[in-house]
Write a protein that holds these residues in place. Structure first.
Motif, short mmCIF file in Angstrom:
data_model
loop_
_atom_site.label_atom_id
_atom_site.label_comp_id
_atom_site.label_asym_id
_atom_site.label_seq_id
_atom_site.Cartn_x
_atom_site.Cartn_y
_atom_site.Cartn_z
N ILE A 257 81.50 50.49 -68.18
CA ILE A 257 82.33 50.00 -67.07
C ILE A 257 83.53 50.91 -66.90
CG2 ILE A 257 83.75 48.11 -66.21
CD1 ILE A 257 82.06 46.17 -67.75
N SER A 258 83.79 51.31 -65.66
CA SER A 258 85.02 52.02 -65.33
C SER A 258 85.89 51.06 -64.55
CB SER A 258 84.70 53.27 -64.48
OG SER A 258 85.84 54.05 -64.30
N ALA A 259 87.08 50.74 -65.09
CA ALA A 259 87.94 49.72 -64.52
C ALA A 259 89.34 50.27 -64.26
CB ALA A 259 88.01 48.50 -65.44
N ILE A 260 90.14 49.49 -63.56
CA ILE A 260 91.48 49.91 -63.14
C ILE A 260 92.53 49.22 -64.00
CG2 ILE A 260 93.07 50.07 -61.19
CD1 ILE A 260 90.64 49.57 -59.35
N ASN A 261 93.42 50.01 -64.56
CA ASN A 261 94.46 49.45 -65.43
C ASN A 261 95.74 49.16 -64.63
OD1 ASN A 261 95.64 48.57 -67.78
ND2 ASN A 261 96.27 50.60 -68.45
N PHE A 262 95.59 48.35 -63.57
CA PHE A 262 96.70 47.89 -62.75
C PHE A 262 96.80 46.38 -62.90
CE2 PHE A 262 96.79 51.40 -59.22
CZ PHE A 262 97.26 52.30 -60.15
N LEU A 263 97.88 45.83 -62.35
CA LEU A 263 98.06 44.39 -62.39
C LEU A 263 97.00 43.66 -61.56
CD1 LEU A 263 99.65 41.74 -62.88
CD2 LEU A 263 101.14 42.41 -60.96
N ASN A 264 96.69 44.19 -60.37
CA ASN A 264 95.88 43.38 -59.45
C ASN A 264 94.47 43.05 -59.95
OD1 ASN A 264 94.77 45.93 -58.87
ND2 ASN A 264 95.78 46.07 -56.88
N PRO A 265 93.79 43.89 -60.76
CA PRO A 265 92.47 43.46 -61.23
C PRO A 265 92.51 42.61 -62.50
CG PRO A 265 92.83 45.70 -61.91
CD PRO A 265 94.05 45.29 -61.12
N ALA A 266 93.68 42.28 -63.01
CA ALA A 266 93.75 41.58 -64.29
C ALA A 266 92.93 40.29 -64.32
CB ALA A 266 95.21 41.29 -64.64
N PRO A 267 92.95 39.45 -63.26
CA PRO A 267 92.11 38.25 -63.31
C PRO A 267 90.61 38.56 -63.37
CG PRO A 267 93.85 37.96 -61.70
CD PRO A 267 93.88 39.40 -62.11
N LEU A 268 90.17 39.64 -62.74
CA LEU A 268 88.75 39.98 -62.76
C LEU A 268 88.28 40.37 -64.16
CD1 LEU A 268 88.35 42.10 -59.49
CD2 LEU A 268 88.05 39.63 -59.81
N LEU A 269 89.18 40.90 -64.96
CA LEU A 269 88.81 41.42 -66.28
C LEU A 269 89.16 40.45 -67.41
CD1 LEU A 269 90.10 44.99 -65.52
CD2 LEU A 269 87.73 44.40 -65.98
N TYR A 270 89.47 39.22 -67.06
CA TYR A 270 89.99 38.28 -68.06
C TYR A 270 89.07 38.14 -69.27
CZ TYR A 270 92.57 34.42 -70.05
OH TYR A 270 93.32 33.63 -70.90
N HIS A 271 87.80 37.87 -69.06
CA HIS A 271 86.88 37.67 -70.18
C HIS A 271 86.70 38.95 -71.00
CE1 HIS A 271 84.52 33.76 -69.09
NE2 HIS A 271 85.76 33.53 -69.45
N PHE A 272 86.87 40.11 -70.36
CA PHE A 272 86.68 41.37 -71.07
C PHE A 272 87.85 41.71 -71.98
CE2 PHE A 272 83.97 41.52 -67.40
CZ PHE A 272 82.82 42.15 -67.84
N GLU A 273 88.97 41.00 -71.80
CA GLU A 273 90.19 41.33 -72.54
C GLU A 273 90.69 40.19 -73.42
OE1 GLU A 273 92.76 42.35 -69.31
OE2 GLU A 273 92.02 44.42 -69.23
N HIS A 274 90.02 39.04 -73.41
CA HIS A 274 90.53 37.89 -74.15
C HIS A 274 89.41 37.26 -74.98
CE1 HIS A 274 93.42 38.32 -70.84
NE2 HIS A 274 94.30 37.80 -71.68
N SER B 230 84.22 35.76 -65.44
CA SER B 230 85.47 36.40 -65.84
C SER B 230 86.53 36.21 -64.78
CB SER B 230 85.22 37.90 -66.07
OG SER B 230 86.39 38.55 -66.53
N ARG B 231 86.14 36.37 -63.52
CA ARG B 231 87.10 36.13 -62.42
C ARG B 231 87.61 34.70 -62.43
NH1 ARG B 231 84.30 35.16 -57.02
NH2 ARG B 231 84.10 33.19 -58.13
N ASP B 232 86.71 33.75 -62.54
CA ASP B 232 87.11 32.34 -62.50
C ASP B 232 88.06 32.00 -63.64
OD1 ASP B 232 85.54 32.08 -60.26
OD2 ASP B 232 83.88 31.07 -61.28
N ALA B 233 87.78 32.57 -64.82
CA ALA B 233 88.67 32.33 -65.95
C ALA B 233 90.04 32.96 -65.70
CB ALA B 233 88.05 32.88 -67.24
N GLY B 234 90.04 34.15 -65.12
CA GLY B 234 91.31 34.80 -64.82
C GLY B 234 92.15 34.00 -63.84
N LEU B 235 91.50 33.46 -62.82
CA LEU B 235 92.22 32.65 -61.84
C LEU B 235 92.74 31.36 -62.47
CD1 LEU B 235 89.99 33.12 -58.66
CD2 LEU B 235 92.08 34.35 -59.32
#
Length: 300
Positions: free
Chosen positions: A6-23, A213-218
């Motif tokens: 996965i290539s992802a963006i390390n900005f604030l705005n995608p943080a909810p999309l990546l929630y499961h990948f980081e927690h 992951s998105r739903d958990a982030g939200l």
């Protein structure tokens, strides 16, 4: 089975999309199936196209017919987004802009700006080579400055300082400008996959993992506010408002129509190559075309 890269963006705005990948505990489970790497928006797309990544959160300007959009998730806005700004020097109007300084903006941000001038305003200013995201320096060499992502949010926090140094600048939220002129959402990025890269991973599980992951982030936005407050020099309330009200994370039919219109306009003005169709990953039927949403043979 090899992990999907996965290539992802390390900005604030995608943080909810990546929630499961980081927690925890989900990150440990997903790490068995996904190898997540962080980079800039433009490099996400480059990694995906070059085969260095299998799945990427990429700017909509980087979509090609060889990629498939994963349904469900997006980074978009239904109005003011705050993280894509066009600043005009005092005394300059949109119609009189001759030069635009850019930071390391994604192709989508540049294309949206070019559409604003060439399609909506009817002018064709010169876009200068990318420069560090310093609005004071950028406006020292150009009529306008384009800022995206966290630098745009930081600039808004410094608005009084910037206006005090230069005079009253004009601050234009490009997402709000697009929504006002088209009646459609502003869409920045989507998950996209290379069809041949699934390598045994089912479409249903991929769609399910990203949506969950998105739903958990939200559902955990307050936790994300606490995590990001030390990482970016803006108040917690600004981050909270941004995640709750500025960014829209669900890829609706209106968002799809917005992508199609954006790509049509960008091709019309020569900002991006034409995109004949958008392909979508379907959890049940493989790949779908944007025109009829019917299944597409993976060999096509």
């Amino acid at each position: 089975m090899a992990r999907l890269r996965i290539s992802a963006i390390n900005f604030l705005n995608p943080a909810p999309l990546l929630y499961h990948f980081e927690h925890s505990p989900w990150a440990e489970e997903l790490a068995a199936r996904y190898d997540t790497r962080y980079t800039l928006p433009s490099l996400c797309a480059a990694d995906l196209h070059a085969g260095r990544a299998d799945l990427g959160l990429i700017p909509v300007a980087a979509l090609t017919e060889d990629l498939a959009v994963v349904p469900g998730c997006t980074i978009a806005s239904l109005g003011k987004v705050r993280s894509i700004l066009l600043l005009l020097r005092p005394g300059v109007r949109l119609e009189t802009v001759e030069t635009v300084a850019t930071d390391t903006a994604s192709r989508s941000s540049l294309a949206y700006t070019q559409i604003l001038f060439r399609k909506f305003v009817g002018t064709d200013p010169e876009f200068l080579a990318p420069a560090p995201a310093d609005p004071l320096a950028m406006l020292g060499q150009a009529d306008a400055a384009l800022l995206i992502g966290d630098p745009a949010l930081l600039a808004l926090e410094r608005k009084a300082e910037i206006d005090g140094a230069l005079g009253a600048c004009t601050w234009i939220d490009l997402a709000e400008e697009w929504v006002g002129r088209t009646g459609l959402p502003w869409v920045a990025a989507v998950w996209a996959v290379r069809p041949e890269a699934l390598n045994g991973e089912t479409a249903a599980r991929l769609v399910g993992d990203l949506t969950a992951s998105r739903d958990a982030g939200l559902a955990h936005r307050e936790g994300l506010v606490a995590e990001w407050t030390p990482r970016i020099a803006v108040p917690a309330e600004t981050i909270r408002h941004y995640l709750r009200h500025n960014i829209h994370y669900v890829l609706t039919p209106e968002c799809v129509r917005a992508i199609e219109l954006f790509r049509a306009y960008a091709a019309e003005i020569g900002a991006l190559p034409p995109l004949a169709e958008i392909r979508f990953l379907n959890a049940d039927a493989g790949f779908l075309r944007s025109d009829d949403r019917k299944p597409v043979d993976l060999a096509t």
